[in-house]
Motif scaffolding. Structure first.
Motif, PDB file in Angstrom:
ATOM      1  N   MET A  92       0.731  -1.050  -0.064  1.00 19.22           N
ATOM      2  CA  MET A  92      -0.269  -0.033   0.123  1.00 19.22           C
ATOM      3  C   MET A  92       1.053   1.227   0.046  1.00 19.22           C
ATOM      4  SD  MET A  92      -2.512  -0.961  -0.573  1.00 19.22           S
ATOM      5  CE  MET A  92      -3.638   0.958  -0.093  1.00 19.22           C
ATOM      6  N   VAL A  93       1.856   1.363   0.246  1.00 20.93           N
ATOM      7  CA  VAL A  93       2.999   1.848   0.667  1.00 20.93           C
ATOM      8  C   VAL A  93       3.117   2.593  -0.990  1.00 20.93           C
ATOM      9  CG1 VAL A  93       5.401   3.256   1.135  1.00 20.93           C
ATOM     10  CG2 VAL A  93       3.603   2.425   3.006  1.00 20.93           C
ATOM     11  N   GLN A  94       3.899   1.731  -1.556  1.00 18.45           N
ATOM     12  CA  GLN A  94       4.630   2.482  -3.222  1.00 18.45           C
ATOM     13  C   GLN A  94       2.854   2.443  -3.049  1.00 18.45           C
ATOM     14  OE1 GLN A  94       7.735   1.730  -4.274  1.00 18.45           O
ATOM     15  NE2 GLN A  94       7.631   2.505  -2.004  1.00 18.45           N
ATOM     16  N   ARG A  95       2.021   1.696  -3.946  1.00 19.82           N
ATOM     17  CA  ARG A  95       0.797   1.740  -4.277  1.00 19.82           C
ATOM     18  C   ARG A  95       0.747   3.637  -4.992  1.00 19.82           C
ATOM     19  NH1 ARG A  95      -5.377   1.197  -5.106  1.00 19.82           N
ATOM     20  NH2 ARG A  95      -5.334   0.176  -7.285  1.00 19.82           N
ATOM     21  N   SER A  96       0.530   3.834  -2.898  1.00 14.91           N
ATOM     22  CA  SER A  96       0.103   5.498  -3.177  1.00 14.91           C
ATOM     23  C   SER A  96       1.069   6.064  -3.431  1.00 14.91           C
ATOM     24  CB  SER A  96       0.170   5.310  -1.126  1.00 14.91           C
ATOM     25  OG  SER A  96      -1.034   4.396  -0.348  1.00 14.91           O
ATOM     26  N   LEU A  97       2.339   5.398  -3.367  1.00 21.23           N
ATOM     27  CA  LEU A  97       2.790   6.777  -3.783  1.00 21.23           C
ATOM     28  C   LEU A  97       3.259   6.935  -5.281  1.00 21.23           C
ATOM     29  CD1 LEU A  97       6.077   5.839  -1.480  1.00 21.23           C
ATOM     30  CD2 LEU A  97       4.917   8.050  -1.991  1.00 21.23           C
ATOM     31  N   LEU A  98       2.968   5.802  -6.569  1.00 22.98           N
ATOM     32  CA  LEU A  98       2.838   5.310  -7.686  1.00 22.98           C
ATOM     33  C   LEU A  98       0.895   6.262  -7.390  1.00 22.98           C
ATOM     34  CD1 LEU A  98       3.391   1.677  -8.373  1.00 22.98           C
ATOM     35  CD2 LEU A  98       5.108   3.779  -9.026  1.00 22.98           C
TER      36      LEU A  98
ATOM     37  N   THR B 103      18.737  14.199 -10.207  1.00 21.23           N
ATOM     38  CA  THR B 103      17.077  13.967  -9.944  1.00 21.23           C
ATOM     39  C   THR B 103      16.274  14.980 -10.535  1.00 21.23           C
ATOM     40  OG1 THR B 103      17.564  15.586  -8.334  1.00 21.23           O
ATOM     41  CG2 THR B 103      18.217  13.523  -7.568  1.00 21.23           C
ATOM     42  N   ALA B 104      16.800  15.665 -11.980  1.00 23.52           N
ATOM     43  CA  ALA B 104      15.265  16.733 -12.014  1.00 23.52           C
ATOM     44  C   ALA B 104      13.980  15.815 -12.466  1.00 23.52           C
ATOM     45  CB  ALA B 104      16.337  17.240 -13.022  1.00 23.52           C
ATOM     46  N   GLY B 105      14.314  14.838 -13.227  1.00 19.96           N
ATOM     47  CA  GLY B 105      13.383  14.302 -13.005  1.00 19.96           C
ATOM     48  C   GLY B 105      12.055  13.461 -12.243  1.00 19.96           C
ATOM     49  N   VAL B 106      12.482  12.744 -11.119  1.00 20.74           N
ATOM     50  CA  VAL B 106      12.698  12.132  -9.997  1.00 20.74           C
ATOM     51  C   VAL B 106      11.697  13.446  -8.915  1.00 20.74           C
ATOM     52  CG1 VAL B 106      12.966  11.290  -7.888  1.00 20.74           C
ATOM     53  CG2 VAL B 106      14.044  10.447  -9.785  1.00 20.74           C
ATOM     54  N   VAL B 107      12.299  14.697  -9.167  1.00 24.75           N
ATOM     55  CA  VAL B 107      11.722  15.845  -7.799  1.00 24.75           C
ATOM     56  C   VAL B 107      10.927  16.090  -8.336  1.00 24.75           C
ATOM     57  CG1 VAL B 107      14.046  15.880  -7.244  1.00 24.75           C
ATOM     58  CG2 VAL B 107      13.004  17.147  -8.275  1.00 24.75           C
ATOM     59  N   GLN B 108      10.218  15.954  -9.574  1.00 30.05           N
ATOM     60  CA  GLN B 108       8.991  17.156 -10.207  1.00 30.05           C
ATOM     61  C   GLN B 108       7.520  15.921  -8.967  1.00 30.05           C
ATOM     62  OE1 GLN B 108       7.543  16.148 -14.125  1.00 30.05           O
ATOM     63  NE2 GLN B 108       9.365  14.662 -13.816  1.00 30.05           N
ATOM     64  N   PHE B 109       8.143  14.756  -8.656  1.00 27.00           N
ATOM     65  CA  PHE B 109       6.959  14.307  -8.253  1.00 27.00           C
ATOM     66  C   PHE B 109       6.256  14.440  -6.264  1.00 27.00           C
ATOM     67  CE2 PHE B 109       8.142  11.340 -11.818  1.00 27.00           C
ATOM     68  CZ  PHE B 109       6.550  10.969 -12.166  1.00 27.00           C
ATOM     69  N   ARG B 110       5.405  14.632  -6.152  1.00 32.16           N
ATOM     70  CA  ARG B 110       5.300  14.559  -4.427  1.00 32.16           C
ATOM     71  C   ARG B 110       3.868  14.690  -4.374  1.00 32.16           C
ATOM     72  NH1 ARG B 110       6.854  20.892  -4.789  1.00 32.16           N
ATOM     73  NH2 ARG B 110       8.453  19.854  -6.162  1.00 32.16           N
ATOM     74  N   THR B 111       3.438  14.122  -2.364  1.00 38.35           N
ATOM     75  CA  THR B 111       2.317  14.390  -2.548  1.00 38.35           C
ATOM     76  C   THR B 111       1.350  15.110  -1.902  1.00 38.35           C
ATOM     77  OG1 THR B 111       0.725  12.239  -1.531  1.00 38.35           O
ATOM     78  CG2 THR B 111       2.975  12.529  -0.574  1.00 38.35           C
ATOM     79  N   THR B 112       0.793  15.198  -1.559  1.00 39.62           N
ATOM     80  CA  THR B 112      -0.200  15.676  -0.611  1.00 39.62           C
ATOM     81  C   THR B 112       0.098  15.532   1.066  1.00 39.62           C
ATOM     82  OG1 THR B 112      -2.298  14.642  -0.224  1.00 39.62           O
ATOM     83  CG2 THR B 112      -2.323  16.669  -2.144  1.00 39.62           C
TER      84      THR B 112
END
Length: 357
Positions: A76-82, A214-223
């Motif tokens: 669920m941790v991984q699924r929520s992040l995806l 990390t240019a492509g990675v740091v664009q993602f975030r969660t609320t």
């Protein structure tokens, strides 16, 4: 060369992953690891078996059930992040990946890094963009680190090893540090621009290098609610393992050292994460028994309970995980993830990687 030709060529290059020889080698290695560990703890296993009684069988069901739930929490941790990044995989797929990843962690030296790499490649097999796949694994690892450190502080407080003010101070420092790391990662571009304005060349070089990687990675975030949700499931993942340890004491008919059990568990996990050996063997056991002794619990009972705990969370998980690895490696491709429009734009024309975890 067309995209179809490129994909076919990639599949041919990695066909060995699905070959019977590869699966046979995987099973043999897994069995060798399990046998070697069982042999090294034969005396302790015999002693633990002498304490076993079928009247206490429900404790074993508790331990096995808690371990199964921990897989679901990890998934669920991984699924929520995806999902936060725009990709959806079924719960069944995520649980299968969680079981295989955990098994791999216990099978190879420095298991966390190889397991994380394998998980990224499994996401790529399911057409999840590489930046999102990396972000989900790295963010999940960060949540796991914060969770286990929080449990360690809580366990030390319950065991009486930290005073009230010490516990509060350490907890505030941990939370503040975690928030600072998240804020720093999210603001890497702004930090780069600030350093450029102030001509801080030495700091700029390092920050720019990190930002480029990390240019492509740091664009993602969660609320914030989403982050709390992820942290909650990460805490639950570890907490279920604590119930496995409690079940080990109950199964052997030993008194449960309630004040020490959380501290001993968290200490063992930290020790195991630093060990360059499969499953942290030796380090986890030594850390757990030493923590029980430090917290004033009986060492003889702790040794027996630790052996039963490791038989479930390490040896059994390694066996089940190796079987799941074999099943997943037999599949030429995974079921593709459902992608939102923003995630689809990152997929790119190249074929996903095909590998085994």
């Amino acid at each position: 060369m067309t995209e179809h030709d490129i994909r076919a060529q990639a599949l041919r290059r990695l066909a060995w992953v699905r070959s019977p020889l590869f699966l046979a080698v995987l099973v043999v290695v897994a069995l060798a690891v399990l046998v070697s560990r069982l042999h090294s703890t034969e005396h302790d296993l015999v002693m633990a078996y002498q304490h076993f009684s079928w009247d206490r069988f429900p404790w074993l069901l508790l331990a096995l059930g808690a371990e199964a739930i921990s897989f679901v929490c990890y998934a669920m941790v991984q699924r929520s992040l995806l999902l936060a990044g725009g990709a959806r995989l079924t719960r069944r797929t995520m649980v299968a990946l969680a079981v295989a990843a955990t098994g791999l962690t216990n099978l190879v030296p420095g298991g966390t890094a190889p397991a994380s790499g394998w998980l990224v490649k499994q996401y790529r097999r399911r057409e999840i963009p590489m930046p999102l796949a990396l972000w989900a694994v790295l963010a999940g690892g960060f949540a796991a680190t914060v969770s286990i450190l929080l449990l360690l502080l809580t366990g030390a407080g319950i065991a009486g090893l930290l005073g009230s003010w010490e516990f509060v101070g350490c907890t505030v420092a941990l939370i503040g540090g975690a928030v600072g790391v998240v804020a720093g990662v999210h603001n890497l571009p702004a930090l780069t621009r600030w350093l450029e304005r102030h001509q801080a060349r030495h700091g700029l070089r390092l920050v720019r290098k990190i930002a480029d990687k990390t240019a492509g990675v740091v664009q993602f975030r969660t609320t914030i609610p989403g982050g709390v949700f992820v942290l909650g499931f990460s805490l639950a993942n570890w907490a279920m393992d604590v119930f496995v340890l409690i079940g080990a004491f109950g199964l052997l008919g030993l008194p449960i050292p309630w004040r020490a059990v959380l501290f001993a568990y968290a200490t063992a996990q930290v020790a195991g994460s630093l060990a360059p050996v499969p499953g942290g063997v030796g380090f986890v056991e030594g850390g757990m028994i030493g923590a029980f002794a430090l917290a004033g619990a009986g060492v003889s009972g702790a040794i027996l309970a630790t052996i039963v705990y490791r038989a479930i969370t390490c040896w059994l998980v390694a066996a089940v995980g190796s079987l799941m690895l074999a099943v997943l490696s037999r599949r030429s491709t995974g079921s593709p993830a459902e992608l939102r429009a923003d995630a689809s734009e990152l997929s790119g024309p190249g074929p996903p990687s095909v590998t085994s975890r």
